[in-house]
Design an enzyme around this catalytic site. Structure first.
Site, PDB file in Angstrom:
ATOM      1  N   ALA A  99       1.349  -1.047   0.490  1.00 46.45           N
ATOM      2  CA  ALA A  99      -0.228   0.205   0.037  1.00 46.45           C
ATOM      3  C   ALA A  99       0.894   1.643  -0.605  1.00 46.45           C
ATOM      4  O   ALA A  99       0.212   2.833  -0.258  1.00 46.45           O
ATOM      5  CB  ALA A  99      -1.341  -0.136   1.341  1.00 46.45           C
ATOM      6  N   LYS A 100       2.122   1.896   0.952  1.00 43.68           N
ATOM      7  CA  LYS A 100       2.995   2.552   0.282  1.00 43.68           C
ATOM      8  C   LYS A 100       2.352   3.577   1.544  1.00 43.68           C
ATOM      9  O   LYS A 100       2.125   4.711   0.602  1.00 43.68           O
ATOM     10  CB  LYS A 100       3.804   2.751  -0.983  1.00 43.68           C
ATOM     11  CG  LYS A 100       4.355   1.530  -1.563  1.00 43.68           C
ATOM     12  CD  LYS A 100       4.848   1.716  -3.096  1.00 43.68           C
ATOM     13  CE  LYS A 100       5.695   0.545  -3.780  1.00 43.68           C
ATOM     14  NZ  LYS A 100       4.814  -0.129  -3.470  1.00 43.68           N
ATOM     15  N   ARG A 101       1.804   3.310   2.519  1.00 52.19           N
ATOM     16  CA  ARG A 101       0.773   4.185   3.054  1.00 52.19           C
ATOM     17  C   ARG A 101       1.960   5.504   3.580  1.00 52.19           C
ATOM     18  O   ARG A 101       2.821   4.528   4.030  1.00 52.19           O
ATOM     19  CB  ARG A 101       0.009   4.084   4.311  1.00 52.19           C
ATOM     20  CG  ARG A 101      -0.906   3.060   3.515  1.00 52.19           C
ATOM     21  CD  ARG A 101      -1.777   3.789   2.651  1.00 52.19           C
ATOM     22  NE  ARG A 101      -3.176   2.972   2.676  1.00 52.19           N
ATOM     23  CZ  ARG A 101      -3.993   3.158   1.073  1.00 52.19           C
ATOM     24  NH1 ARG A 101      -3.921   4.100   0.402  1.00 52.19           N
ATOM     25  NH2 ARG A 101      -4.937   2.310   1.262  1.00 52.19           N
TER      26      ARG A 101
END
Length: 271
Positions: free
Chosen positions: A94-96
């Site tokens: 997700a690379k939040r």
């Protein structure tokens, strides 16, 4: 079982360092799935079932599902992986990266809604933006460090006053400060094996998620030699498109399985 314990067990029992990325593109689906409302789930489920004997885990990329309004199919896929392959780690890509209160919600999304074993996060906003994920003590937090895309160098190579590039500063910070409960890993791209080796030297046996082989052209031998840890493991070497779309005809499931097997064998063959 914590994420790290589950990952260690998967490496041992599967004899594989290969992780299959699930990046479903309906435009590339086989003819039998075209037009089906559940095509994304059915495609990914079939890929999971075909490749599971050859992998140490699966990594669904949330954007491919969200763009198609298919979050419900991602939920179903995660349930399928957890129920049918409970020993294989599920990493939500997700690379939040956001302020703490928002990160709390992103953590709930990853760990409650999708029941992921680990999630990828962006460290750019600092520790307080990552801390909510670390509150889930049994889950993994995989931090972007040296990414596989060419533009990663725009920021990741900026040096501090001591001449240390930002990606190594991130590696040290995660290893020395954020990883108190052995939850963390780092994303380091196979397209930069020299940087993989430098990160490995900095972080010891911390797990590395390594994208970039297959369609992005990263070298399997160079990646393995640079990234393996003191036990000869330590890597989740991800391949997505080269496996997902290995076949376009009626044999697409078999082709995906063969591509996964061949990739696993190529990784294991590196002396």
């Amino acid at each position: 079982m914590t994420f790290k314990e589950k990952l260690d067990a998967a490496w041992a029992h599967s004899a594989s360092l290969l992780m299959v990325g699930l990046d479903p593109d309906p435009a590339r689906f086989p003819a039998e799935l075209q037009g089906r409302p559940d095509a994304i789930f059915e495609f990914c489920r079939a890929i999971v079932d075909a490749t599971a004997p050859y992998v140490c885990g699966f990594k669904p990329q949330i954007a491919y599902f969200a763009a198609e309004r298919a979050e419900d199919q991602l939920e179903a896929l995660c349930r399928h992986i957890r129920s049918h392959y409970p020993a294989l780690p599920l990493v939500l890509d997700a690379k939040r990266g956001d302020i703490g209160s928002t990160a709390e919600q992103y953590a709930r999304e990853a760990f409650e809604r999708y029941n992921a074993d680990a999630v990828t996060v962006n460290p750019y906003m600092g520790h307080d933006s990552v801390a909510p994920y670390l509150e889930w003590k049994d889950r993994g937090v995989i931090v972007l460090c040296r990414t596989s895309n060419p533009g990663g160098s725009d920021l990741q190579f900026i040096e501090d006053a001591r001449g240390t590039p930002l990606y190594l500063r991130v590696a040290s910070m995660v290893a020395e400060t954020w990883n108190r409960d052995a939850q963390c890993g780092l994303v380091v791209g196979a397209t930069f094996p020299t940087e993989i080796a430098r990160v490995r030297e900095r972080v010891g046996d911390m797990p590395l998620l390594i994208p970039g082989i297959g369609a992005q052209g990263g070298s399997v031998p160079d990646t393995v030699k640079a990234g393996r840890d003191s036990r000869g493991t330590g890597m989740m070497i991800n391949s997505s498109r080269a496996i997902l779309y290995a076949g376009q005809g009626d044999d697409w499931r078999t082709a995906a399985a063969e591509a996964a097997r061949a990739t696993r064998d190529a990784i294991n063959a590196v002396p």
